[in-house]
Design a protein around this motif. Structure first.
Motif, short mmCIF file in Angstrom:
data_model
loop_
_atom_site.label_atom_id
_atom_site.label_comp_id
_atom_site.label_asym_id
_atom_site.label_seq_id
_atom_site.Cartn_x
_atom_site.Cartn_y
_atom_site.Cartn_z
N PHE A 1 45.76 46.32 36.02
CA PHE A 1 44.96 47.51 36.26
C PHE A 1 44.28 47.36 37.63
O PHE A 1 44.04 46.26 38.09
CB PHE A 1 43.93 47.70 35.16
N GLN A 2 43.95 48.50 38.25
CA GLN A 2 43.31 48.45 39.55
C GLN A 2 41.94 47.80 39.46
O GLN A 2 41.15 48.11 38.56
CB GLN A 2 43.18 49.87 40.13
N PHE A 3 41.68 46.88 40.38
CA PHE A 3 40.39 46.17 40.39
C PHE A 3 39.35 47.00 41.14
O PHE A 3 39.60 47.55 42.20
CB PHE A 3 40.55 44.81 41.08
N SER A 4 38.15 47.06 40.57
CA SER A 4 37.05 47.73 41.23
C SER A 4 35.81 46.85 41.08
O SER A 4 35.53 46.33 39.99
CB SER A 4 36.80 49.09 40.58
N LYS A 5 35.06 46.67 42.15
CA LYS A 5 33.89 45.79 42.14
C LYS A 5 32.77 46.39 41.30
O LYS A 5 31.95 45.68 40.74
CB LYS A 5 33.41 45.56 43.57
N ARG A 6 32.68 47.70 41.24
CA ARG A 6 31.59 48.37 40.52
C ARG A 6 31.77 48.40 39.05
O ARG A 6 32.70 48.38 38.43
CB ARG A 6 31.47 49.79 41.03
#
Length: 157
Positions: A152-157
């Motif tokens: 899955f796409q990684f997001s810092k938030r």
């Protein structure tokens, strides 16, 4: 106790000629040869008999069943390599998979049926890679992944 052999005994064995058995044709009572071809999830049951080159797949003509020219070219390859174009009629049923996999399965079945009808064609078809079942199948999806390997796409938030 183990039997000991001398060098002369072994030389005598080497002189005995072993001829490979001539492959037998496998033809049914109706004069057809039968073979099963597989590719991905598709399975094709193929019957081959001498004729005018007519190809019937699941009760339909091959030109209507496989509308794409690339798929029709796939079906003709074993006959072209063996120089047997328009000499055999093919009748087959194919199930499973998509059109591309089904065309590959029919090609595999035609190649095997040709070797059963004319065993002398086996070296030509074998060297062309038509008798080998393409074992590549779709990799299964793993848990925690979007697809088989994609995360899955990684997001810092």
């Amino acid at each position: 106790m183990a039997e000991t052999r001398t060098l002369e005994d072994l030389r005598g064995l080497a002189k005995v000629e072993s001829k490979p058995e001539a492959a037998e044709t496998k033809i049914d009572a109706q004069g057809r040869s039968y073979a099963t071809g597989k590719r991905k999830n598709a399975v094709a049951r193929v019957w081959l008999k001498p004729g005018s080159g007519r190809m019937v797949i699941n009760g339909r003509d091959s030109n209507t069943y496989f509308a794409r020219p690339v798929l029709r070219m796939l079906l003709a390859q074993p006959f072209l390599v063996a120089n047997r174009s328009e000499q055999y009629d093919v009748w087959c049923t194919v199930k499973g998979g998509g059109l591309s996999g089904q065309a590959g399965a029919v090609r595999h079945g035609i190649s095997r049926a040709l070797t059963y009808y004319e065993p002398g064609l086996r070296p030509v078809l074998k060297s062309g890679g038509f008798l080998t079942r393409d074992s590549r199948v779709v990799e299964r999806k793993k848990y925690g992944k979007a697809k088989a390997r994609r995360s899955f796409q990684f997001s810092k938030r």
